[in-house]
Design an enzyme around this catalytic site. Structure first.
Site, short mmCIF file in Angstrom:
data_model
loop_
_atom_site.label_atom_id
_atom_site.label_comp_id
_atom_site.label_asym_id
_atom_site.label_seq_id
_atom_site.Cartn_x
_atom_site.Cartn_y
_atom_site.Cartn_z
N ARG A 33 -21.10 51.55 165.04
CA ARG A 33 -20.27 50.68 164.22
C ARG A 33 -19.08 51.49 163.72
O ARG A 33 -19.18 52.69 163.45
CB ARG A 33 -21.05 50.11 163.02
CG ARG A 33 -22.00 48.97 163.39
CD ARG A 33 -21.25 47.72 163.81
NE ARG A 33 -22.12 46.59 164.07
CZ ARG A 33 -22.58 46.26 165.26
NH1 ARG A 33 -22.26 46.98 166.32
NH2 ARG A 33 -23.35 45.19 165.42
N GLU A 76 -12.39 46.39 162.45
CA GLU A 76 -12.39 45.59 163.67
C GLU A 76 -12.13 44.11 163.37
O GLU A 76 -12.69 43.58 162.41
CB GLU A 76 -13.76 45.76 164.33
CG GLU A 76 -13.87 45.31 165.75
CD GLU A 76 -15.19 45.76 166.37
OE1 GLU A 76 -15.84 44.91 166.98
OE2 GLU A 76 -15.56 46.93 166.22
N HIS A 117 -14.93 46.61 172.05
CA HIS A 117 -16.34 46.35 171.73
C HIS A 117 -17.05 45.73 172.94
O HIS A 117 -17.61 44.63 172.87
CB HIS A 117 -16.46 45.43 170.51
CG HIS A 117 -17.75 45.63 169.76
ND1 HIS A 117 -17.82 45.73 168.40
CD2 HIS A 117 -19.03 45.77 170.21
CE1 HIS A 117 -19.08 45.91 168.02
NE2 HIS A 117 -19.83 45.93 169.10
#
Length: 315
Positions: free
Chosen positions: A233, A262, A280
């Site tokens: 993450r 993000e 991602h």
């Protein structure tokens, strides 16, 4: 049960959901805001959510109608699980299905960062390449080097296995309790890992305890030729500190599939040639997204039928 699916899923999973539930497909490109999540929890019995949907404590305020939130993904740091539990709401996730795909992306980022593949591709696309020369785009060898895995869970172990068996790498790892992955791997402190690894791979889950686990002080301990890889993450790494290290060549490079805010990626990061950036893609394979969706639906069906969901998470 009246179900809200917040994002577009694969055709196979959506067809199954439609057969099992009274479903509304939101199909938004953007995640739910806190306000949208609050309303959804009041309007539906169940939610199938994913990364970015803001199910905060405020979203769970008052007395929600929802009884279960099924997360599409293994990471659930966007859900305040304690707040959900306080309101009697079950939360589930989809572990296991994502392991191999995420480990594959980690290996791709290691190779791309080490061999300067991203910069090389941009060079060719711009039309700047005039032919092969012996010193052009010199990178770093991967085979036989030392990899440090921060977090030796399912995904971390899968990455380490690929590094050891596929590339003959020496494996170091951090974990609260030492483990036996079935191949040579050395349990070390985080400091030792940072100071000695040629490639540092972050594979810990996001939590308050891991927020900015890797900051300026930690990056400063890495070797100048080392590469930092993050497939976990974004907020586990202090993005500003990483940018400063890349700008000053304090480390050789980085490979990122996740970002601190993000989907925002700082312009200065996008312009650098010593960083590989992916949107991602960790689980972006049709078979994997099908498996994740079916696992989320399995959790919803079990709950609907009065059974314990197979992948319940707790605060």
């Amino acid at each position: 049960m009246k179900l809200l699916v917040t994002r577009k899923l694969t055709d196979e999973v959506e067809a199954r959901v439609a057969k099992e539930f009274d479903v509304t497909f939101r199909n938004g490109a953007a995640p739910m805001t806190e306000e949208e999540a609050h309303q959804a929890l009041a309007d539906y019995d169940a939610l199938l959510v994913t990364l970015g949907d803001k199910l905060s404590a405020r979203a769970f305020a008052d007395i929600p109608r929802a009884q279960i939130v099924a997360n599409f993904g293994v990471g659930y740091n966007h859900i305040d699980v304690a707040a959900a539990e306080a309101h009697g709401i079950t939360v589930t996730n989809t572990p296991g299905a994502v392991t191999d795909a995420t480990a594959d992306i980690a290996m791709m980022l290691i190779l791309m960062s080490a061999r300067r593949a991203s910069a090389g591709e941009r060079y060719v696309r711009r039309g700047d390449w005039t032919g092969w020369t012996p010193t052009q785009f010199l990178g770093h060898h991967v085979s036989g080097k030392k990899v440090g895995i921060i977090g030796m869970g399912r995904i971390g172990t899968a990455i380490a296995r690929r590094c050891h068996f596929g590339f003959g790498m020496e494996v170091l790892y951090t974990k609260r309790t030492p483990t036996d992955p079935g191949f040579p791997a050395q349990h070390v402190s985080q400091d030792e890992l940072l100071q000695t690894a040629d490639f540092v791979v972050i594979a810990v889950p996001a939590s308050p305890a891991t927020h900015h686990l890797i900051g300026a002080a930690e990056i400063a301990k890495m070797q100048p030729h080392a590469h930092l890889i993050n497939i976990a993450r974004g907020d586990i790494v202090d993005e500003a500190a990483l940018i400063a290290a890349l700008q000053s060549n304090a480390i050789a490079g980085a490979g990122l599939d996740v970002y601190e805010r993000e989907p925002y990626v700082p312009g200065v990061l996008r312009e650098m040639d010593n960083v590989t950036l992916l949107p991602h893609l960790g689980t972006a394979a049709l078979e994997v997204r099908d498996a994740m969706g079916h696992m989320a639906v399995d959790n919803l069906i079990a709950f609907r039928d009065g059974k314990e969901p197979p992948n319940r998470v707790t605060a």
